[in-house]
Design a protein around this motif. Structure first.
Motif, PDB file in Angstrom:
ATOM      1  N   ALA A   1      34.879  41.297  36.807  1.00 12.92           N
ATOM      2  CA  ALA A   1      36.530  40.729  35.529  1.00 12.92           C
ATOM      3  C   ALA A   1      36.185  42.726  35.552  1.00 12.92           C
ATOM      4  O   ALA A   1      37.958  42.010  34.996  1.00 12.92           O
ATOM      5  CB  ALA A   1      35.513  39.962  34.896  1.00 12.92           C
TER       6      ALA A   1
ATOM      7  N   TYR B   1      39.019  44.080  37.381  1.00 13.62           N
ATOM      8  CA  TYR B   1      40.451  43.192  37.569  1.00 13.62           C
ATOM      9  C   TYR B   1      41.298  43.834  35.977  1.00 13.62           C
ATOM     10  O   TYR B   1      42.299  43.973  36.200  1.00 13.62           O
ATOM     11  CB  TYR B   1      40.295  41.664  37.668  1.00 13.62           C
ATOM     12  CG  TYR B   1      40.083  41.252  38.941  1.00 13.62           C
ATOM     13  CD1 TYR B   1      41.006  41.520  39.348  1.00 13.62           C
ATOM     14  CD2 TYR B   1      39.256  40.863  39.361  1.00 13.62           C
ATOM     15  CE1 TYR B   1      40.964  40.990  41.349  1.00 13.62           C
ATOM     16  CE2 TYR B   1      38.951  40.430  40.707  1.00 13.62           C
ATOM     17  CZ  TYR B   1      39.455  40.962  41.715  1.00 13.62           C
ATOM     18  OH  TYR B   1      39.679  40.845  42.676  1.00 13.62           O
ATOM     19  N   ASP B   2      40.521  44.206  35.337  1.00 11.03           N
ATOM     20  CA  ASP B   2      40.781  43.971  33.828  1.00 11.03           C
ATOM     21  C   ASP B   2      41.441  45.458  33.693  1.00 11.03           C
ATOM     22  O   ASP B   2      42.451  46.461  32.922  1.00 11.03           O
ATOM     23  CB  ASP B   2      39.699  44.697  32.840  1.00 11.03           C
ATOM     24  CG  ASP B   2      40.140  44.042  31.683  1.00 11.03           C
ATOM     25  OD1 ASP B   2      40.893  44.038  31.199  1.00 11.03           O
ATOM     26  OD2 ASP B   2      40.039  45.865  30.532  1.00 11.03           O
TER      27      ASP B   2
ATOM     28  N   VAL C   1      35.744  38.189  43.128  1.00 12.65           N
ATOM     29  CA  VAL C   1      35.326  38.628  41.718  1.00 12.65           C
ATOM     30  C   VAL C   1      33.469  38.306  42.310  1.00 12.65           C
ATOM     31  O   VAL C   1      33.043  37.790  42.387  1.00 12.65           O
ATOM     32  CB  VAL C   1      35.773  37.988  40.609  1.00 12.65           C
ATOM     33  CG1 VAL C   1      35.507  36.529  41.145  1.00 12.65           C
ATOM     34  CG2 VAL C   1      35.399  38.760  39.730  1.00 12.65           C
TER      35      VAL C   1
ATOM     36  N   PRO D   1      32.080  35.085  34.644  1.00 13.57           N
ATOM     37  CA  PRO D   1      33.363  35.370  33.789  1.00 13.57           C
ATOM     38  C   PRO D   1      34.572  34.258  33.320  1.00 13.57           C
ATOM     39  O   PRO D   1      34.600  33.515  34.725  1.00 13.57           O
ATOM     40  CB  PRO D   1      34.109  36.507  34.758  1.00 13.57           C
ATOM     41  CG  PRO D   1      34.538  35.944  36.010  1.00 13.57           C
ATOM     42  CD  PRO D   1      33.076  35.874  35.785  1.00 13.57           C
TER      43      PRO D   1
ATOM     44  N   THR E   1      37.497  31.528  33.519  1.00 15.42           N
ATOM     45  CA  THR E   1      38.180  31.459  34.446  1.00 15.42           C
ATOM     46  C   THR E   1      38.330  29.907  33.867  1.00 15.42           C
ATOM     47  O   THR E   1      37.139  28.616  33.563  1.00 15.42           O
ATOM     48  CB  THR E   1      37.840  31.587  35.878  1.00 15.42           C
ATOM     49  OG1 THR E   1      38.682  31.395  36.297  1.00 15.42           O
ATOM     50  CG2 THR E   1      36.428  30.092  36.680  1.00 15.42           C
TER      51      THR E   1
ATOM     52  N   VAL F   1      41.348  35.130  37.400  1.00 16.96           N
ATOM     53  CA  VAL F   1      40.457  35.648  36.371  1.00 16.96           C
ATOM     54  C   VAL F   1      41.725  37.260  36.000  1.00 16.96           C
ATOM     55  O   VAL F   1      41.311  38.364  34.592  1.00 16.96           O
ATOM     56  CB  VAL F   1      39.385  36.635  37.093  1.00 16.96           C
ATOM     57  CG1 VAL F   1      38.842  38.098  36.695  1.00 16.96           C
ATOM     58  CG2 VAL F   1      38.267  35.893  37.150  1.00 16.96           C
TER      59      VAL F   1
END
Length: 507
Positions: free
Chosen positions: A120, A123-124, A176, A207, A209, A269
């Motif tokens: 996560a 991706y952030d 992920v 995470p 979702t 995510v």
């Protein structure tokens, strides 16, 4: 089939092993090795089992011990040795996976190439880069592009009963991981008791979702009562059903379960991260292909294979293995599939001197029971990779006996502690029900590097990993003191068992 597991007979410079293909052999060394290993292998649990053990001098290739080493056996996660060698040789130690974000025609495209290290947080950071590029609104859709790999998610012959567990996660070019072990394609379910008995257990996802749903039927039990929690996901669905009870006042616990369709899980995510950074997507999230001419606005590259090999081999990560097979297929034939990748792996280990007529690979990880190889061929691979420039990275990536750090000891972290094998043995473990294997390197008291491979199939009772350890400790200790060292050795707890762990609850 019950094989002849007696001591090999030397006839005309060849070893006759109960009808198996002949392999080179030499006179037994004078240090009592054959007698000692024969004694170890007389353990009653191995009665009627396929017992394949080879010990060789790494420099000369001389066979110092051979017990049915030419017999074909199921290797479990020793299969990863073959996959890793092909990945280093074909992709190269500097190979990196790439994830990109691009825009065109009002849509935002997220494209992956199989990076199992995307959490996560990664991706952030991609979402933050999109916002930093001045993008605040996407009027079209978020398109998840996983076309780098084929759409088949797991090998055909994996047991359907395994598919909800993290060791059997689905592969995707976009995925992920919920943790630092890179259990890609899985999600963590956290569970804790409520304040009052009878209230529902608290459950959460990491995470966060919306792709995965929780059906929580579990309750908080009386203080001191046993926990009876069960967490299940049916194949083809993304609903996690939680049943049973967890006692009031008990510690929180957690469990991993795989996700059906990792692509949309990863995209969800990422979409949540975009929202957190002020980027609004008006349209839907869907799978698709990035069009030519799309403008790249953010990119993330993985660690190189030379570093990725450590969590792959030390933690025996099955999803990484299958992802590497697909990446090999993509590079060799332009197809990210097992049908393209597995023949390329086999062809590469043939170039490394392995007799591939003795090898069958139906997956890259060893979770499949259709895989076959021999202790001799594993030892040949282990010997010949020493000549490759990437060997130091390969050697460093193998689990190291008795070293507690997970990214050093890996699946051998709790084994052979307090012996001459600790910090010495670098070897790959393998575990399936009825299958255990250990193959790798050890330095003997003379400073000589030895290669060993032991694979047992069809034994009685639990995995006889203590027998594997006895072999390795004997090689590390030499003739004198081996028995005393074995008496001092702590019982084997199995460590991180790569293909038998069923995702049980953990504190």
């Amino acid at each position: 089939m019950i094989r002849n597991v007696g001591v090999a007979l030397l006839l005309g410079g060849s070893t006759v092993l109960g009808g198996a293909a002949a392999v080179p052999a030499h006179a037994a060394p004078a240090d009592g090795l054959a007698e000692d290993l024969d004694a170890v292998l007389r353990d009653g649990r191995l009665q009627g089992a396929a017992v394949d053990v080879v010990v060789r001098d790494a420099r000369t290739g001389e066979f110092l011990y051979d017990r049915d080493g030419g017999g074909q056996v199921t290797p479990a996660s020793n299969n990863k040795l073959q996959t890793a060698a092909a990945a280093f040789g074909i992709l190269g130690p500097g190979y990196r996976f790439r994830t990109t974000v691009s825009v065109k025609g009002g849509n935002l495209y997220l494209k992956g190439t199989g990076d199992t290290t995307m959490r996560a947080a990664e991706y952030d950071r991609l979402a933050a880069a999109v916002a930093a590029a001045g993008i605040t609104e996407i009027k079209g859709d978020l398109v998840a592009d996983d076309t780098w790999f084929g759409a088949k998610r797991t090998p055909d012959d994996w047991d359907p009963a395994d598919l909800q567990y993290a060791y059997a996660g689905q592969t995707s070019a976009l995925t992920v991981s919920p943790n630092d072990d890179f259990d890609a394609g899985s999600i963590e379910i956290s569970l804790s008791p409520a304040a009052r008995e009878g209230d529902p257990v608290r459950a959460g996802l990491t995470p966060g979702t919306g792709v995965v749903k929780i059906d929580n039927r579990a309750v908080t039990g009386p203080p001191g009562s046993p926990s009876t929690l069960a967490v299940d996901r049916s194949n083809g669905a993304n609903t996690i059903v939680i049943t049973g009870s967890h006692p009031a006042g008990a510690a929180p616990t957690s469990v991993l379960r795989t996700v059906e369709g990792p692509t949309l899980y990863a995209a969800d995510v990422f979409r949540r991260a975009l929202k957190a950074h002020g980027v609004r997507v008006s349209g839907t999230t869907e799978r698709g292909r990035t069009p030519p001419g799309a403008r790249t606005v953010a990119t993330r590259t993985s660690m190189p294979l030379s570093r990725l090999a450590k969590p792959f081999l030390k933690l025996s990560n099955n999803v990484m293995a299958e992802t590497l097979v697909k990446a090999i297929g993509r590079k060799v034939r332009g197809e990210g599939t097992w049908a393209a990748g597995l023949p390329a792996v086999t062809a590469h280990i043939r170039r490394l001197g392995v007799d591939t007529s003795q090898v069958t690979m139906t997956d890259g990880s060893g979770l499949s029971r259709g895989n076959r190889t021999t202790a001799v061929q594993l030892s040949t691979l282990l010997r010949n990779v020493r000549k490759r420039p990437w060997f130091p990275a390969w050697y460093s990536a193998l689990p190291v006996a008795g070293q507690p750090d997970p990214l050093t000891g890996g699946t051998l972290a709790n084994r052979m502690r307090g012996t001459a094998a600790a910090g010495n043995v670098h070897a790959k473990t393998g575990t399936l029900t009825g299958v255990t294997a250990l193959s790798g390197y050890v330095t003997d008291p003379r400073g000589r590097m030895l290669i060993f491979s032991s694979v047992f199939n069809g034994y009685s009772g639990g995995a006889p990993k203590d027998i594997e350890d006895e072999i390795a400790v004997r090689l590390a200790t030499g003739g004198d003191g081996a028995r005393a060292a074995l008496r001092r050795m702590a019982p084997v707890d199995g460590g991180h068992l790569e293909s038998t762990w069923t995702g049980g609850l953990r504190p």
